[in-house]
Motif scaffolding. Structure first.
Motif, short mmCIF file in Angstrom:
data_model
loop_
_atom_site.label_atom_id
_atom_site.label_comp_id
_atom_site.label_asym_id
_atom_site.label_seq_id
_atom_site.Cartn_x
_atom_site.Cartn_y
_atom_site.Cartn_z
N LEU A 97 0.81 -1.22 0.00
CA LEU A 97 0.00 0.00 0.00
C LEU A 97 0.85 1.27 0.00
N TYR A 98 2.02 1.18 -0.58
CA TYR A 98 2.84 2.38 -0.84
C TYR A 98 2.86 2.62 -2.35
N ASN A 99 2.97 3.88 -2.73
CA ASN A 99 3.06 4.23 -4.14
C ASN A 99 4.54 4.26 -4.51
N PHE A 100 5.10 3.12 -4.88
CA PHE A 100 6.54 2.98 -5.05
C PHE A 100 7.11 3.91 -6.12
N GLU A 101 8.21 4.56 -5.77
CA GLU A 101 8.95 5.45 -6.66
C GLU A 101 10.39 5.45 -6.17
N PRO A 102 11.37 5.11 -6.96
CA PRO A 102 11.27 4.68 -8.37
C PRO A 102 10.93 3.21 -8.47
N ALA A 103 11.21 2.61 -9.63
CA ALA A 103 10.89 1.20 -9.84
C ALA A 103 11.69 0.32 -8.88
N VAL A 104 11.04 -0.72 -8.40
CA VAL A 104 11.74 -1.68 -7.55
C VAL A 104 11.89 -3.02 -8.25
N ASP A 105 11.23 -3.20 -9.39
CA ASP A 105 11.31 -4.45 -10.14
C ASP A 105 11.21 -4.11 -11.61
N HIS A 106 12.34 -4.15 -12.31
CA HIS A 106 12.39 -3.75 -13.71
C HIS A 106 11.90 -2.30 -13.82
N ASP A 107 10.86 -2.07 -14.64
CA ASP A 107 10.34 -0.71 -14.78
C ASP A 107 9.00 -0.54 -14.07
N SER A 108 8.68 -1.46 -13.17
CA SER A 108 7.39 -1.42 -12.49
C SER A 108 7.34 -0.32 -11.46
N GLY A 109 6.13 0.12 -11.15
CA GLY A 109 5.98 1.16 -10.15
C GLY A 109 4.53 1.33 -9.75
N GLY A 110 4.32 2.11 -8.70
CA GLY A 110 2.99 2.44 -8.25
C GLY A 110 2.38 1.40 -7.33
N LEU A 111 1.14 1.61 -6.99
CA LEU A 111 0.43 0.75 -6.04
C LEU A 111 0.33 -0.70 -6.50
N PHE A 112 0.26 -0.91 -7.82
CA PHE A 112 0.07 -2.26 -8.35
C PHE A 112 1.29 -2.79 -9.09
N GLN A 113 2.42 -2.07 -8.96
CA GLN A 113 3.64 -2.48 -9.64
C GLN A 113 3.39 -2.76 -11.12
N GLN A 114 2.74 -1.81 -11.76
CA GLN A 114 2.44 -1.93 -13.18
C GLN A 114 3.66 -1.50 -14.01
N ARG A 115 3.86 -2.15 -15.13
CA ARG A 115 5.05 -1.91 -15.96
C ARG A 115 4.71 -1.14 -17.23
N PRO A 116 5.31 0.01 -17.44
CA PRO A 116 5.13 0.71 -18.71
C PRO A 116 5.50 -0.15 -19.91
#
Length: 199
Positions: A97-116
């Motif tokens: 439940l954190y809005n991750f910044e920057p990516a922690v896994d490849h280019d994923s980020g945000g609440l759902f670790q979505q990848r651009p």
């Protein structure tokens, strides 16, 4: 090391979360929106990924704000308790439940670790909380992959963890169902006084 003013600010947010809410004043950083605030914030958090157990009783203000915001966005799309809890268990597993910044896994980020790179939106869009939630639900026009309401239109009849996995395609599908008790508690605590997001 963080060098830019924006990154320094994010570091302050991380430190404040680690040290406690009272540390916010000393860091010179504004606190995140409280439950009664009319405007939801888009604050980012910077912190290493961790697999420690999620404790719903030890959530900090950022996690509470994000849980409430997920409930609010789901309400605005008429998703109901079942779909909201699926979104909550997913965000708990993917980001605590954190809005991750920057990516922690490849280019994923945000609440759902979505990848651009996988079509979930731009770098900024996957970290924009409302857009990330709407992408997960399958109602975000900026996102190419199908979301919950598209992949699992009868999600109310599905086991929540299986529905989450249908969207996320995680290497660890068993983790979602483990967080259902936490999602149930978050729903009971906050759903009654969180209005739908408008605009």
């Amino acid at each position: 090391m963080f060098s830019s003013p924006v990154s320094l600010s994010r570091r302050h947010l991380f430190l404040a979360g680690a040290l406690g809410v009272t540390a916010l004043a000393g860091l010179g950083t504004a606190a995140p929106a409280k439950a009664a605030d009319p405007v939801w914030t888009e604050e980012f958090m910077t912190r290493p990924e961790t697999r420690r157990g999620f404790d719903v009783e030890a959530m900090d203000p950022w996690q509470i704000d994000n849980a409430r915001f997920i409930i609010a966005v789901c309400a605005s799309h008429g998703v109901g308790p079942e779909g909201t809890k699926i979104a909550l268990i997913t965000a708990i597993v993917e980001s605590w439940l954190y809005n991750f910044e920057p990516a922690v896994d490849h280019d994923s980020g945000g609440l759902f670790q979505q990848r651009p790179a996988m079509g979930w939106g731009t770098y900024d869009e996957v970290r924009h909380k409302r857009r990330a939630i709407e992408a997960f639900l399958g109602v975000g026009a900026h996102s190419a992959p199908p979301g919950l309401t598209q992949l699992v239109p009868h999600y109310r009849e599905w086991e929540p963890g299986a529905a989450a996995q249908a969207v996320q395609i995680s290497a660890h599908p068993d983790r979602y169902s483990q967080q259902l008790p936490a999602a149930d508690l978050l729903w009971e605590r906050y759903a009654h006084d969180v209005p739908p997001v408008t605009g």
